[in-house]
Write a protein that holds these residues in place. Sequence first.
Motif, short mmCIF file in Angstrom:
data_model
loop_
_atom_site.label_atom_id
_atom_site.label_comp_id
_atom_site.label_asym_id
_atom_site.label_seq_id
_atom_site.Cartn_x
_atom_site.Cartn_y
_atom_site.Cartn_z
N ASN A 74 45.18 37.82 40.67
CA ASN A 74 44.86 36.39 40.58
C ASN A 74 43.81 36.00 41.61
O ASN A 74 42.89 35.23 41.31
CB ASN A 74 46.12 35.54 40.78
CG ASN A 74 47.06 35.63 39.60
OD1 ASN A 74 46.64 35.79 38.47
ND2 ASN A 74 48.35 35.55 39.88
N ALA A 75 43.93 36.53 42.82
CA ALA A 75 42.96 36.21 43.87
C ALA A 75 41.57 36.73 43.51
O ALA A 75 40.57 36.04 43.72
CB ALA A 75 43.42 36.79 45.21
N LEU A 76 41.49 37.93 42.96
CA LEU A 76 40.20 38.48 42.54
C LEU A 76 39.57 37.63 41.44
O LEU A 76 38.38 37.33 41.48
CB LEU A 76 40.35 39.93 42.08
CG LEU A 76 40.57 40.97 43.16
CD1 LEU A 76 41.00 42.30 42.55
CD2 LEU A 76 39.30 41.15 43.99
N ILE A 77 40.37 37.24 40.47
CA ILE A 77 39.86 36.43 39.36
C ILE A 77 39.44 35.05 39.85
O ILE A 77 38.39 34.53 39.46
CB ILE A 77 40.88 36.36 38.21
CG1 ILE A 77 41.01 37.75 37.55
CG2 ILE A 77 40.47 35.31 37.18
CD1 ILE A 77 42.13 37.86 36.54
N ASP A 78 40.24 34.45 40.73
CA ASP A 78 39.88 33.14 41.29
C ASP A 78 38.56 33.23 42.06
O ASP A 78 37.72 32.33 41.98
CB ASP A 78 40.98 32.61 42.21
CG ASP A 78 42.22 32.16 41.46
OD1 ASP A 78 42.16 32.01 40.21
OD2 ASP A 78 43.26 31.97 42.13
N LEU A 128 36.04 43.45 44.08
CA LEU A 128 35.32 42.29 43.57
C LEU A 128 33.98 42.66 42.93
O LEU A 128 33.68 42.17 41.83
CB LEU A 128 35.14 41.25 44.67
CG LEU A 128 34.51 39.93 44.24
CD1 LEU A 128 35.32 39.25 43.13
CD2 LEU A 128 34.37 39.01 45.44
N PRO A 129 33.16 43.53 43.53
CA PRO A 129 31.90 43.89 42.88
C PRO A 129 32.08 44.49 41.48
O PRO A 129 31.36 44.14 40.56
CB PRO A 129 31.26 44.90 43.84
CG PRO A 129 31.83 44.57 45.17
CD PRO A 129 33.25 44.12 44.88
N ILE A 130 33.05 45.37 41.31
CA ILE A 130 33.25 46.00 40.01
C ILE A 130 33.73 44.96 38.99
O ILE A 130 33.33 44.98 37.82
CB ILE A 130 34.21 47.20 40.10
CG1 ILE A 130 34.15 48.06 38.84
CG2 ILE A 130 35.63 46.79 40.32
CD1 ILE A 130 34.97 49.33 38.94
N LEU A 131 34.57 44.03 39.42
CA LEU A 131 35.06 43.01 38.50
C LEU A 131 33.92 42.09 38.06
O LEU A 131 33.79 41.76 36.87
CB LEU A 131 36.19 42.20 39.15
CG LEU A 131 36.89 41.20 38.24
CD1 LEU A 131 37.53 41.90 37.04
CD2 LEU A 131 37.94 40.43 39.04
N LEU A 132 33.06 41.69 38.98
CA LEU A 132 31.92 40.85 38.63
C LEU A 132 30.97 41.57 37.66
O LEU A 132 30.49 40.97 36.70
CB LEU A 132 31.16 40.42 39.88
CG LEU A 132 31.91 39.43 40.79
CD1 LEU A 132 31.18 39.28 42.11
CD2 LEU A 132 32.08 38.09 40.10
N LYS A 133 30.71 42.86 37.90
CA LYS A 133 29.84 43.60 36.99
C LYS A 133 30.48 43.72 35.61
O LYS A 133 29.80 43.62 34.59
CB LYS A 133 29.53 45.00 37.54
CG LYS A 133 28.53 44.96 38.67
CD LYS A 133 27.20 44.37 38.22
CE LYS A 133 26.26 44.27 39.40
NZ LYS A 133 25.05 43.53 39.10
N ALA A 134 31.77 43.94 35.58
CA ALA A 134 32.46 44.04 34.28
C ALA A 134 32.29 42.75 33.48
O ALA A 134 31.98 42.78 32.29
CB ALA A 134 33.93 44.35 34.50
#
Length: 146
Positions: A14-18, A94-100
Motif C-alpha cells: 500500500n505504501a509503495l502504491i501510495d 519503487l523504481p521497478i513499480l514506476l517503470k511497470a
Amino acid sequence: MVGLVVVTHNQLGNALIDTAEAILGNRPEALVSVSVSSGEDAGKLRGKIARGIRAADRKKGVIIFTDMFGGTPSNLSYSFLKEGRVDVISAVNLPILLKAVNFRNQMNLASLSKCLETYGKKNISLASEILKGKREALCPFDREYQ
C-alpha cells in the motif's frame, strides 16, 4: 495493459502504491495491493491474492511483485505462476513499480517481466559506479540513463 499486483508483508505494498500515486499524480489503473499479516490462514491469503489477480487482470497478463524471495508473500504467489499469464518478481522497489506502470502498455508480459527484473536489479545502485559511467542499457526504457 499488463495488470500489476503487489503482495507484501503488512502494508508495504500500500505504501509503495501510495507513493507511486503521489509521484505520477494519479492512482494507476489495474494496480492492486495484497497485504499479508503473520498468522493469517494460507488458504485465505491465497484467496486474497486470487482476488487481487482478478481485479488487476486486463487480459494481457499479470505481474505479481513480492517484497522478498522466500517470504510468505512470495511463496504463496508462486502457486499462481502461469506461463504467458502470470509472472512473479521478488524484491519490489519503487523504481521497478514506476517503470511497470509506465511501460505495461508498450510491452508484452514476458518482455516486460524480464526488463523489469533487470531494471530493478540495476536500481540497487552504488553511486560511485553510476558517476563513473559504468551502466549499460539492456532494456528499451534503460536508455534514459545513458
